[in-house]
Design a protein around this motif. Structure first.
Motif, PDB file in Angstrom:
ATOM      1  N   THR A 198      17.861 -55.654  11.445  1.00 34.44           N
ATOM      2  CA  THR A 198      19.124 -55.563  12.183  1.00 34.44           C
ATOM      3  C   THR A 198      20.152 -54.793  11.364  1.00 34.44           C
ATOM      4  O   THR A 198      20.326 -55.053  10.168  1.00 34.44           O
ATOM      5  CB  THR A 198      19.657 -56.969  12.514  1.00 34.44           C
ATOM      6  OG1 THR A 198      18.676 -57.686  13.274  1.00 34.44           O
ATOM      7  CG2 THR A 198      20.947 -56.879  13.324  1.00 34.44           C
ATOM      8  N   LYS A 218      18.475 -53.155  16.228  1.00 33.66           N
ATOM      9  CA  LYS A 218      17.378 -53.328  15.282  1.00 33.66           C
ATOM     10  C   LYS A 218      16.646 -52.013  15.060  1.00 33.66           C
ATOM     11  O   LYS A 218      16.444 -51.244  15.999  1.00 33.66           O
ATOM     12  CB  LYS A 218      16.391 -54.393  15.773  1.00 33.66           C
ATOM     13  CG  LYS A 218      16.878 -55.811  15.583  1.00 33.66           C
ATOM     14  CD  LYS A 218      15.756 -56.808  15.802  1.00 33.66           C
ATOM     15  CE  LYS A 218      16.221 -58.231  15.510  1.00 33.66           C
ATOM     16  NZ  LYS A 218      15.112 -59.199  15.662  1.00 33.66           N
ATOM     17  N   GLU A 276      19.569 -55.890   7.581  1.00 34.45           N
ATOM     18  CA  GLU A 276      19.133 -57.249   7.279  1.00 34.45           C
ATOM     19  C   GLU A 276      17.614 -57.235   7.065  1.00 34.45           C
ATOM     20  O   GLU A 276      16.948 -56.228   7.289  1.00 34.45           O
ATOM     21  CB  GLU A 276      19.509 -58.193   8.425  1.00 34.45           C
ATOM     22  CG  GLU A 276      20.979 -58.175   8.807  1.00 34.45           C
ATOM     23  CD  GLU A 276      21.886 -58.759   7.739  1.00 34.45           C
ATOM     24  OE1 GLU A 276      21.356 -59.431   6.824  1.00 34.45           O
ATOM     25  OE2 GLU A 276      23.102 -58.555   7.813  1.00 34.45           O
ATOM     26  N   THR A 327      15.048 -46.800  16.214  1.00 35.99           N
ATOM     27  CA  THR A 327      15.473 -47.863  17.110  1.00 35.99           C
ATOM     28  C   THR A 327      15.033 -47.541  18.524  1.00 35.99           C
ATOM     29  O   THR A 327      14.731 -46.380  18.844  1.00 35.99           O
ATOM     30  CB  THR A 327      17.005 -48.066  17.058  1.00 35.99           C
ATOM     31  OG1 THR A 327      17.364 -49.167  17.884  1.00 35.99           O
ATOM     32  CG2 THR A 327      17.736 -46.827  17.509  1.00 35.99           C
ATOM     33  N   SER A 362      23.514 -54.018   9.805  1.00 37.86           N
ATOM     34  CA  SER A 362      24.694 -54.794   9.440  1.00 37.86           C
ATOM     35  C   SER A 362      25.965 -54.004   9.755  1.00 37.86           C
ATOM     36  O   SER A 362      25.944 -52.776   9.847  1.00 37.86           O
ATOM     37  CB  SER A 362      24.647 -55.152   7.959  1.00 37.86           C
ATOM     38  OG  SER A 362      25.872 -55.710   7.525  1.00 37.86           O
ATOM     39  N   SER A 363      27.070 -54.715   9.898  1.00 38.32           N
ATOM     40  CA  SER A 363      28.354 -54.062  10.161  1.00 38.32           C
ATOM     41  C   SER A 363      28.976 -53.492   8.890  1.00 38.32           C
ATOM     42  O   SER A 363      30.019 -52.846   8.943  1.00 38.32           O
ATOM     43  CB  SER A 363      29.328 -55.059  10.805  1.00 38.32           C
ATOM     44  OG  SER A 363      29.539 -56.164   9.948  1.00 38.32           O
ATOM     45  N   ARG A 396      25.784 -54.473  19.821  1.00 36.67           N
ATOM     46  CA  ARG A 396      26.007 -55.253  18.610  1.00 36.67           C
ATOM     47  C   ARG A 396      24.711 -55.560  17.866  1.00 36.67           C
ATOM     48  O   ARG A 396      24.621 -55.391  16.661  1.00 36.67           O
ATOM     49  CB  ARG A 396      26.727 -56.565  18.959  1.00 36.67           C
ATOM     50  CG  ARG A 396      28.177 -56.353  19.398  1.00 36.67           C
ATOM     51  CD  ARG A 396      28.872 -57.688  19.595  1.00 36.67           C
ATOM     52  NE  ARG A 396      30.267 -57.507  19.970  1.00 36.67           N
ATOM     53  CZ  ARG A 396      31.101 -58.514  20.203  1.00 36.67           C
ATOM     54  NH1 ARG A 396      30.661 -59.766  20.096  1.00 36.67           N
ATOM     55  NH2 ARG A 396      32.355 -58.277  20.544  1.00 36.67           N
ATOM     56  N   LYS A 397      23.703 -56.039  18.577  1.00 34.98           N
ATOM     57  CA  LYS A 397      22.416 -56.367  17.962  1.00 34.98           C
ATOM     58  C   LYS A 397      21.518 -55.144  18.025  1.00 34.98           C
ATOM     59  O   LYS A 397      20.801 -54.931  18.998  1.00 34.98           O
ATOM     60  CB  LYS A 397      21.760 -57.558  18.668  1.00 34.98           C
ATOM     61  CG  LYS A 397      22.343 -58.903  18.281  1.00 34.98           C
ATOM     62  CD  LYS A 397      21.946 -59.273  16.845  1.00 34.98           C
ATOM     63  CE  LYS A 397      22.461 -60.674  16.493  1.00 34.98           C
ATOM     64  NZ  LYS A 397      22.066 -61.045  15.119  1.00 34.98           N
ATOM     65  N   ASP A 452      15.349 -58.547   8.830  1.00 34.10           N
ATOM     66  CA  ASP A 452      14.605 -58.351  10.071  1.00 34.10           C
ATOM     67  C   ASP A 452      14.846 -56.980  10.689  1.00 34.10           C
ATOM     68  O   ASP A 452      14.382 -56.709  11.794  1.00 34.10           O
ATOM     69  CB  ASP A 452      14.965 -59.447  11.080  1.00 34.10           C
ATOM     70  CG  ASP A 452      16.442 -59.420  11.474  1.00 34.10           C
ATOM     71  OD1 ASP A 452      17.217 -58.664  10.845  1.00 34.10           O
ATOM     72  OD2 ASP A 452      16.817 -60.145  12.408  1.00 34.10           O
TER      73      ASP A 452
END
Length: 277
Positions: free
Chosen positions: A167, A195, A163, A114, A169-170, A192-193, A165
């Protein structure tokens, strides 16, 4: 005189014969041994545990920890900073031509990264305070094969789900005491976001690289000074050799490392040069 048997006698004899056959069959059936089905032994504890039904918020996944890198097709890199036919003025110490040519293979590693630091807090009732881990942008994380579309990555002692893309997930997956069975746990992610991108490495093929830079150093007396720097390393090159080239002032057409140039003006401060080939 021929014998005559009445119908009544025939019927009596047939009834007696049928009765005898029935008694023989009944006796044979009684003499057959009885078939005894032994009871099915219980499964071993470990096997019984593996075959037990899934609990609440549990999921069965086959996560593969031995995923191999993916090699893509070869990429041909070609670059020249000064095109043929161009006429440009350069200050002393500037590169007049950077020539780059090599072939490389692109390898996608089973790792993800990331672009910023992050923090994850697992929201579980059995841990007080909740488990918290910190992640960093300069660290790579193992990407695993699984039945999920986006895959999972290994974060500390549990797995994060992605996800399509990339991202995060929680929903996190915590291993249980059963192989291939994981418990889904919600988590707070900061930011939060967040990737993740696949880590890509390149490998320059040997003997395919031709990389050098021609630099104008200046004018010294009646001589024009150039420097050729030979490099290797693809997109992250390093200098492996330097060579100084001296050209007499007034030479109509000069040749440096196989390229032909015409010098229109040359001083100690700049050069006006045209590339012919």
């Amino acid at each position: 005189m021929p014998w005559k048997i009445s119908d009544h006698n025939m019927l009596q004899k047939s009834a007696i014969l049928i009765c005898c056959l029935s008694l023989c069959l009944l006796a044979a059936c009684k003499q057959q041994p009885k078939v005894i089905v032994p009871p099915v032994p219980p499964l071993p504890v470990e096997i019984a545990k593996e075959k037990a039904p899934l609990g609440k918020r549990e999921v069965r996944l086959d996560i593969n920890l031995t995923r191999q890198p993916d090699k893509h097709k070869l990429r041909n890199v070609r670059s020249q900073s000064m095109p043929t036919g161009a006429r440009i003025s350069y200050p002393a110490g500037a590169d007049i031509l950077r020539f780059l040519e090599y072939d490389e293979e692109v390898i996608t590693l089973p790792k993800m990264q990331t672009n910023r630091d992050f923090k994850i807090i697992l929201l579980t009732r059995d841990q007080n305070p909740p488990k918290t881990i910190k992640g960093y942008s300069n660290v790579t994380y193992e990407l695993m094969n699984s039945g999920l579309p986006g895959g999972v990555i290994l974060l500390d002692s549990f797995f994060g789900t992605l996800e399509k893309d990339g991202t995060l997930s929680s929903t996190m997956l915590i291993p249980t005491d059963r192989s291939d069975v994981f418990k889904r746990v919600q988590a707070e992610i900061s930011p939060r976001k967040l990737k993740f991108k696949k880590v890509i490495r390149t490998n320059v093929l040997p003997d395919s690289e031709h990389h050098y830079v021609i630099r104008f150093l200046g004018k010294k007396g009646m001589t024009i000074l150039f420097e050729i720097r030979y490099l290797e390393g693809g997109s992250r090159p390093k200098v492996i050799h330097r060579q100084t080239v001296e050209i007499p002032l007034g030479t109509p057409v000069i040749e440096i490392n196989g390229h032909r140039f015409k010098v229109h003006t040359a001083t100690t401060e700049f050069i006006d040069i045209e590339r012919l080939s």
